[in-house]
Design an enzyme around this catalytic site. Sequence first.
Site, PDB file in Angstrom:
ATOM      1  N   ASP A 273       3.942  12.308 -11.012  1.00 57.04           N
ATOM      2  CA  ASP A 273       2.949  12.581  -9.975  1.00 57.04           C
ATOM      3  C   ASP A 273       2.521  14.039 -10.041  1.00 57.04           C
ATOM      4  OD1 ASP A 273       3.434   9.975  -9.130  1.00 57.04           O
ATOM      5  OD2 ASP A 273       3.492  10.531  -7.003  1.00 57.04           O
TER       6      ASP A 273
ATOM      7  N   TYR B  71      11.530  -1.491  -8.165  1.00 59.04           N
ATOM      8  CA  TYR B  71      12.113  -0.170  -8.398  1.00 59.04           C
ATOM      9  C   TYR B  71      12.736   0.458  -7.158  1.00 59.04           C
ATOM     10  CZ  TYR B  71       7.631   1.064  -6.356  1.00 59.04           C
ATOM     11  OH  TYR B  71       6.543   1.138  -5.519  1.00 59.04           O
TER      12      TYR B  71
ATOM     13  N   ASN C  60      -7.867   9.345   8.878  1.00 62.72           N
ATOM     14  CA  ASN C  60      -8.883  10.374   8.692  1.00 62.72           C
ATOM     15  C   ASN C  60      -8.750  11.354   9.845  1.00 62.72           C
ATOM     16  OD1 ASN C  60     -10.088   9.105   6.478  1.00 62.72           O
ATOM     17  ND2 ASN C  60     -11.662   8.092   7.716  1.00 62.72           N
TER      18      ASN C  60
END
Length: 226
Positions: free
Chosen positions: A40, A97, A108
């Site tokens: 990431d 996983y 938002n």
Amino acid sequence: MSHSSDATAVASGVEAAIEAFRRGEPVCIHDAADREGETDLIYPAGAVTPEAVARLRNDAGGLICVALGDAVAEAFDLPFLQSELDHPTAADHDLAYDDRSSFSLPVNHRDTRTGITDEDRSLTIRELARAAETPERVDFAAEFRSPGHVHILRGAPNLLADRQGHTELGLALAELAGVAPAVVVCEMLDDHTNEAMTPGDAAAYADSHGIPYIEGSALVERANSL
């Protein structure tokens, strides 16, 4: 290279990542081959500009999320999304996983328009970071609306002792760097294979852009040494 040299290089890589976070700069973290096996691109949320959002969507390409510390999420009464969904798709949510998903609400900020532009998303992200600094002073519902375009992830209470996903790895890095418990995580994908970017390619990207690249295991070791 000797074992001691390897250990020194790993340690210096983690320190470089910590320093980058303190400066408001991104890092790349690979979780583990036996977990998601993904890298990431991660920013401290308070430093995310519209240009950073553009980099996340163009260079990484995954889902742009904000991970918040458990205490912050608790103060804002943010649930795990799965527990709020009254729909058959939320049942038997098995992951190959991990034991569970970290997803909470997508939001938002109320000052955004559509919420999806680089300007709007960066505003929402920075405001989440600001709120995370003093959560007891924030009326979350007055400042944010849901559904929205920035997905919130809720970190495990004991971070890496509980779970070693990118949510917790990013928050642990924020803790080590002394910044707010709010980080942006986005998976790095490969346009050619249509799969996750390999660790080697992610490391090469990081090196070419002057971004620290570290393995999750090194960050876990660093956090455990404290």
